[in-house]
Scaffold this active site. Structure first.
Site, PDB file in Angstrom:
ATOM      1  N   ARG A 221     -36.089  26.387 -37.916  1.00 49.16           N
ATOM      2  CA  ARG A 221     -35.188  27.464 -37.509  1.00 49.16           C
ATOM      3  C   ARG A 221     -34.049  27.575 -38.515  1.00 49.16           C
ATOM      4  O   ARG A 221     -33.571  26.554 -39.054  1.00 49.16           O
ATOM      5  CB  ARG A 221     -34.607  27.184 -36.115  1.00 49.16           C
ATOM      6  CG  ARG A 221     -35.584  27.379 -34.962  1.00 49.16           C
ATOM      7  CD  ARG A 221     -36.002  28.841 -34.764  1.00 49.16           C
ATOM      8  NE  ARG A 221     -36.887  29.037 -33.630  1.00 49.16           N
ATOM      9  CZ  ARG A 221     -38.224  29.123 -33.698  1.00 49.16           C
ATOM     10  NH1 ARG A 221     -38.831  29.020 -34.871  1.00 49.16           N
ATOM     11  NH2 ARG A 221     -38.929  29.344 -32.614  1.00 49.16           N
ATOM     12  N   HIS A 269     -40.551  34.153 -42.164  1.00 50.20           N
ATOM     13  CA  HIS A 269     -40.900  33.465 -40.907  1.00 50.20           C
ATOM     14  C   HIS A 269     -42.399  33.622 -40.626  1.00 50.20           C
ATOM     15  O   HIS A 269     -42.804  34.183 -39.606  1.00 50.20           O
ATOM     16  CB  HIS A 269     -40.066  34.019 -39.742  1.00 50.20           C
ATOM     17  CG  HIS A 269     -40.038  33.092 -38.560  1.00 50.20           C
ATOM     18  ND1 HIS A 269     -38.940  32.927 -37.768  1.00 50.20           N
ATOM     19  CD2 HIS A 269     -40.999  32.283 -38.037  1.00 50.20           C
ATOM     20  CE1 HIS A 269     -39.198  32.061 -36.798  1.00 50.20           C
ATOM     21  NE2 HIS A 269     -40.455  31.655 -36.951  1.00 50.20           N
TER      22      HIS A 269
HETATM   23  P1  NAP Z   1     -42.450  19.376 -30.787  1.00 46.69           P
HETATM   24  O1  NAP Z   1     -43.875  19.028 -30.595  1.00 46.69           O
HETATM   25  O2  NAP Z   1     -41.596  19.571 -29.582  1.00 46.69           O
HETATM   26  O3  NAP Z   1     -41.815  18.249 -31.707  1.00 46.69           O
HETATM   27  C1  NAP Z   1     -40.437  18.140 -31.917  1.00 46.69           C
HETATM   28  C2  NAP Z   1     -40.149  16.880 -32.731  1.00 46.69           C
HETATM   29  O4  NAP Z   1     -38.761  16.870 -33.059  1.00 46.69           O
HETATM   30  C3  NAP Z   1     -40.419  15.600 -31.944  1.00 46.69           C
HETATM   31  O5  NAP Z   1     -40.934  14.614 -32.804  1.00 46.69           O
HETATM   32  C4  NAP Z   1     -39.014  15.196 -31.483  1.00 46.69           C
HETATM   33  O6  NAP Z   1     -38.831  13.808 -31.269  1.00 46.69           O
HETATM   34  C5  NAP Z   1     -38.187  15.630 -32.659  1.00 46.69           C
HETATM   35  N1  NAP Z   1     -36.791  15.809 -32.262  1.00 46.69           N
HETATM   36  C6  NAP Z   1     -36.264  16.632 -31.320  1.00 46.69           C
HETATM   37  N2  NAP Z   1     -34.937  16.480 -31.229  1.00 46.69           N
HETATM   38  C7  NAP Z   1     -34.594  15.521 -32.132  1.00 46.69           C
HETATM   39  C8  NAP Z   1     -33.396  14.894 -32.493  1.00 46.69           C
HETATM   40  N3  NAP Z   1     -32.224  15.225 -31.919  1.00 46.69           N
HETATM   41  N4  NAP Z   1     -33.427  13.949 -33.454  1.00 46.69           N
HETATM   42  C9  NAP Z   1     -34.581  13.584 -34.041  1.00 46.69           C
HETATM   43  N5  NAP Z   1     -35.790  14.149 -33.725  1.00 46.69           N
HETATM   44  C10 NAP Z   1     -35.789  15.094 -32.788  1.00 46.69           C
HETATM   45  O7  NAP Z   1     -42.301  20.718 -31.641  1.00 46.69           O
HETATM   46  P2  NAP Z   1     -43.382  21.394 -32.627  1.00 46.69           P
HETATM   47  O8  NAP Z   1     -44.442  22.073 -31.879  1.00 46.69           O
HETATM   48  O9  NAP Z   1     -43.783  20.378 -33.623  1.00 46.69           O
HETATM   49  O10 NAP Z   1     -42.469  22.520 -33.295  1.00 46.69           O
HETATM   50  C11 NAP Z   1     -41.280  22.209 -33.980  1.00 46.69           C
HETATM   51  C12 NAP Z   1     -40.493  23.471 -34.275  1.00 46.69           C
HETATM   52  O11 NAP Z   1     -41.129  24.228 -35.298  1.00 46.69           O
HETATM   53  C13 NAP Z   1     -40.389  24.464 -33.123  1.00 46.69           C
HETATM   54  O12 NAP Z   1     -39.397  24.086 -32.191  1.00 46.69           O
HETATM   55  C14 NAP Z   1     -40.036  25.743 -33.845  1.00 46.69           C
HETATM   56  O13 NAP Z   1     -38.634  25.869 -33.944  1.00 46.69           O
HETATM   57  C15 NAP Z   1     -40.619  25.554 -35.230  1.00 46.69           C
HETATM   58  N6  NAP Z   1     -41.723  26.489 -35.517  1.00 46.69           N
HETATM   59  C16 NAP Z   1     -41.611  27.323 -36.570  1.00 46.69           C
HETATM   60  C17 NAP Z   1     -42.646  28.183 -36.864  1.00 46.69           C
HETATM   61  C18 NAP Z   1     -42.576  29.107 -38.057  1.00 46.69           C
HETATM   62  O14 NAP Z   1     -43.435  29.966 -38.208  1.00 46.69           O
HETATM   63  N7  NAP Z   1     -41.622  28.949 -38.937  1.00 46.69           N
HETATM   64  C19 NAP Z   1     -43.801  28.198 -36.078  1.00 46.69           C
HETATM   65  C20 NAP Z   1     -43.879  27.329 -35.001  1.00 46.69           C
HETATM   66  C21 NAP Z   1     -42.830  26.472 -34.734  1.00 46.69           C
HETATM   67  P3  NAP Z   1     -39.700  12.997 -30.186  1.00 46.69           P
HETATM   68  O15 NAP Z   1     -41.042  12.832 -30.842  1.00 46.69           O
HETATM   69  O16 NAP Z   1     -38.980  11.730 -30.023  1.00 46.69           O
HETATM   70  O17 NAP Z   1     -39.743  13.858 -28.948  1.00 46.69           O
HETATM   71  C1  GLV Z   2     -42.359  30.404 -34.207  1.00 44.21           C
HETATM   72  O1  GLV Z   2     -41.380  30.312 -34.880  1.00 44.21           O
HETATM   73  C2  GLV Z   2     -42.606  29.614 -33.048  1.00 44.21           C
HETATM   74  O2  GLV Z   2     -41.694  28.922 -32.597  1.00 44.21           O
HETATM   75  O3  GLV Z   2     -43.745  29.649 -32.554  1.00 44.21           O
END
Ligand code: NAP
Ligand code: GLV
Length: 306
Positions: A221, A269
Site C-alpha cells: 500500500r 497497482h
Molecule cells: P496476509 O496473509 O494477511 O499477511 C500479512 C503478513 O504481514 C503476515 O505475515 C503478518 O504477520 C505480517 N504483519 C502484519 N502486521 C505486521 C506488523 N505490525 N509487523 C510485522 N509484520 C506484520 O496478507 P497477504 O494476503 O499476504 O497480503 C498482504 C498485502 O498485500 C495486503 O494487505 C494488500 O495490502 C497487499 N496487496 C497488494 C496487491 C497489489 O496489487 N499491489 C494485491 C494484493 C494484496 P503474521 O504472519 O505474524 O500474522
Molecule cells: C489489492 O491491492 C488487494 O488488496 O487485493
C-alpha cells in the site's frame, strides 16, 4: 440466500452472473440504494451507505486481499469480514517481484538504454550474496514471494508480526527484530497489510538502515511509504532506486515526482490483480462453508486490522 454485489470501478454484471452460477438458488443482485436486506455482500470499495442500509449482513466478502479501505468504514458489528486468500494473486505477486528484483540486479534498464543507442557493452556481473532480499510480511503473498526469490538463489530474509519458519528464509519477527532484519537487507520488498502499526513504516530512519545501495519494491500500500523520505534517500545516494506499484493517492497524480524520477519505476497497482473466475469460485466456496457453520479461511481479525 440473498447476496448484493458492489464493486466500484469494476463491472458488477459478470460478478453477479458468476456468483449466481456458482451458488444455485441464491438471489444475487447488484447493490442499489434501497435494496432489500441481504445475507452477504461481495464488495470492492463500497460506499458507507451500503452498510448503513444493510445492518443484518452476516458476511462481507472483499474482492481483494487488503481490507484497509473497508476498515475505514462503519461495518455491521455482527458481520464477518472475509478477504481473498490468494485466489491466483500469489503467483502474480511472485512474478512481479522477481521481475522487479532481477531487472534491478541484472541492470536490465541500463542494457535497454545501451541497446537504444546501438551500444554492445557489458556490465560487471554482480554477486547475489551482496543482494540479500528482505520481505516484510510473510503471509499468503509474502511467503510465496520469499520462496520464489529464494529459488533464484538470493539470500532471503523475512519479517512478520509473529515468528514464522520458512525453508530457505531467515525469519525475523516483531518490533524487537526489525532493525536486525533491515540491517542485513539490500532489496526491501513490502507485503505488509496497511494497519495503524505499519503505516509510514518505510521512512527515512528505517530505509536508512538498509545496506548501502538499497532498493525498495513496494507492492502493498502507498501509505506504508513516506514518499519524500524515499526521494531524499535515493537522491542522496543511500538507495539505488525503487519499483513502486502502490501510492498514497491512486491514480498517482501527474505532477508527482515519482513519475519522472530516473531511478524509480511506477506501475499502476497491478502487481497482483483480482482474477474474477478464481475469486468467484473462492467466494462461493466460502459462502457455502459460512452458511453451513464451517470455519472459513481469511476472516479478518478486526483487532489486528488484517
Ligand atoms: P496476509 O496473509 O494477511 O499477511 C500479512 C503478513 O504481514 C503476515 O505475515 C503478518 O504477520 C505480517 N504483519 C502484519 N502486521 C505486521 C506488523 N505490525 N509487523 C510485522 N509484520 C506484520 O496478507 P497477504 O494476503 O499476504 O497480503 C498482504 C498485502 O498485500 C495486503 O494487505 C494488500 O495490502 C497487499 N496487496 C497488494 C496487491 C497489489 O496489487 N499491489 C494485491 C494484493 C494484496 P503474521 O504472519 O505474524 O500474522
Ligand atoms: C489489492 O491491492 C488487494 O488488496 O487485493
Amino acid at each position: 440466500m440473498r447476496i448484493v454485489v458492489c464493486c466500484t470501478g469494476m463491472k458488477a454484471a459478470p460478478w453477479v452472473a458468476g456468483l449466481e452460477a456458482a451458488l444455485p438458488g441464491a438471489v444475487v443482485e447488484e447493490w442499489q440504494a434501497g435494496a432489500p436486506p441481504a445475507d452477504h455482500a461481495v464488495v470492492w470499495a463500497p460506499p458507507q451507505q451500503l452498510f448503513d442500509e444493510q445492518p443484518r449482513l452476516k458476511g462481507i466478502f472483499n474482492m481483494g486481499a487488503g481490507v484497509d479501505a473497508l476498515l475505514q468504514l462503519r461495518l455491521p458489528p455482527e458481520a464477518a469480514l472475509v478477504r481473498l486468500d490468494d485466489a491466483g494473486m500469489s503467483v502474480q505477486m511472485a512474478e512481479f517481484v522477481c521481475h522487479a528484483l532481477i531487472r534491478h540486479f541484472r541492470e536490465l534498464d541500463g542494457y535497454e538504454q545501451d541497446a537504444a543507442q546501438g551500444r554492445w557493452s557489458f556490465r560487471r556481473p554482480r554477486s547475489r550474496a551482496e543482494f540479500p532480499v528482505g520481505v516484510m510480511g510473510l503471509g499468503v503473498l509474502g511467503q510465496r514471494v520469499a520462496q520464489a526469490v529464494a529459488a533464484f538463489e538470493f539470500p532471503v530474509r523475512g519479517w512478520s508480526r509473529t515468528a514464522r519458519a520458512i525453508e530457505g528464509v531467515q525469519c525475523f519477527a516483531g518490533p524487537a527484530q526489525f532493525d536486525a532484519f533491515l540491517a542485513g537487507t539490500r532489496v526491501l520488498v513490502n507485503l505488509l497489510p496497511l494497519t495503524p502499526e505499519t503505516e509510514n513504516i518505510m521512512n527515512r530512519a528505517t530505509l536508512g538502515r538498509l545496506l548501502p545501495g538499497g532498493y525498495v519494491i513496494n507492492v502493498a500500500r502507498g501509505a506504508h511509504l513516506v514518499d519524500e523520505d524515499l526521494l531524499a534517500l535515493v537522491d542522496g545516494g543511500h538507495l539505488a532506486g525503487a519499483a513502486l506499484d502502490v501510492f498514497r493517492t491512486e491514480p498517482l497524480p501527474p505532477a508527482h515526482p515519482f513519475w519522472r524520477h530516473p531511478k524509480i519505476t511506477v506501475t499502476p497497482h497491478t502487481s497482483a490483480r483480482t482474477l474474477r473466475d478464481e475469486s468467484i469460485a473462492q467466494i462461493a466456496r466460502k459462502v457455502r462453508a459460512f452458511d453451513r457453520g464451517e470455519p472459513v479461511a481469511g476472516v479478518v481479525d478486526l483487532s489486528r486490522g488484517y
